[in-house]
Design a protein around this motif. Structure first.
Motif, short mmCIF file in Angstrom:
data_model
loop_
_atom_site.label_atom_id
_atom_site.label_comp_id
_atom_site.label_asym_id
_atom_site.label_seq_id
_atom_site.Cartn_x
_atom_site.Cartn_y
_atom_site.Cartn_z
N ARG A 137 0.84 -1.20 0.00
CA ARG A 137 0.00 0.00 0.00
C ARG A 137 0.88 1.25 0.00
O ARG A 137 0.63 2.19 -0.77
CB ARG A 137 -0.92 -0.01 1.23
N LYS A 139 3.96 1.54 -1.06
CA LYS A 139 4.63 1.64 -2.35
C LYS A 139 3.67 2.21 -3.41
O LYS A 139 4.04 3.08 -4.19
CB LYS A 139 5.13 0.26 -2.76
N TYR A 140 2.44 1.74 -3.40
CA TYR A 140 1.43 2.22 -4.35
C TYR A 140 1.16 3.70 -4.14
O TYR A 140 1.10 4.47 -5.11
CB TYR A 140 0.14 1.38 -4.19
N GLU A 141 0.98 4.09 -2.88
CA GLU A 141 0.68 5.50 -2.58
C GLU A 141 1.83 6.42 -2.96
O GLU A 141 1.62 7.53 -3.43
CB GLU A 141 0.31 5.65 -1.10
N SER A 142 3.05 5.97 -2.78
CA SER A 142 4.20 6.82 -3.13
C SER A 142 4.31 6.99 -4.66
O SER A 142 4.77 8.00 -5.15
CB SER A 142 5.50 6.23 -2.58
N GLN A 143 3.86 5.98 -5.42
CA GLN A 143 3.88 6.09 -6.87
C GLN A 143 2.77 7.00 -7.38
O GLN A 143 2.87 7.56 -8.46
CB GLN A 143 3.72 4.70 -7.51
N GLN A 144 1.70 7.17 -6.61
CA GLN A 144 0.58 8.01 -7.01
C GLN A 144 0.88 9.49 -6.84
O GLN A 144 0.24 10.34 -7.42
CB GLN A 144 -0.68 7.65 -6.20
N GLN A 145 1.90 9.84 -6.03
CA GLN A 145 2.22 11.25 -5.75
C GLN A 145 3.21 11.82 -6.71
O GLN A 145 3.81 11.38 -7.51
CB GLN A 145 2.76 11.39 -4.33
#
Length: 145
Positions: A137, A139-145
């Protein structure tokens, strides 16, 4: 008149029994030379013969089972039925298949689950799973920013 003659085709009669046509067709095709074909009527006849053979062996095995005062037909009853009916030449292969089947059952029983293989408790595995989810989660959130 045999016990199969005279059935009306009503549900629950032997007339309802069959084998999968596609499976039988595939088996026949695999057994025949490449340049030989099999008519649909012939495949249907093979299916009828197979069903009749199963009926014959089952009936004889049932008689043997009853003589042994048993309520469940065992593999030994089938082998005995084959012998009684003159299919002695089939018994060796049937016994081999039975032996292989029993070995496969033993092998399945020996297999341990992934849970048992891990050596961890369910709680430890659950905590590990939650940590992996959190990591994914993040890792996913950091890629969304």
């Amino acid at each position: 008149m045999s016990d199969r003659e005279g059935h009306s085709g009503a549900p629950g009669t032997d007339d309802d029994l069959s084998l999968p046509k596609a499976t039988v067709a595939k088996m026949i095709t695999e057994l025949l030379p490449a340049d030989v074909t099999c008519a649909k009527e012939t495949r249907d006849l093979v299916i009828e013969c197979c069903v009749e053979f199963i009926h014959l062996i089952s009936s004889e095995a049932n008689e043997i089972c009853e003589q042994d005062s048993k309520k469940t037909i065992a593999p030994e009853h089938i082998i005995g039925a084959l012998r009684r009916l003159g299919f002695e030449s089939f018994t060796e292969e049937v016994e081999e298949v039975l032996k292989d089947h029993k070995q496969q059952q033993k092998d399945r029983e020996k297999k341990t689950t992934k849970l048992e293989q891990s050596g961890l408790t369910e709680e430890e595995l659950f905590a590990k799973q939650q940590a992996l989810f959190a990591e994914s989660r993040a890792k996913y959130e950091s890629q969304q920013q």
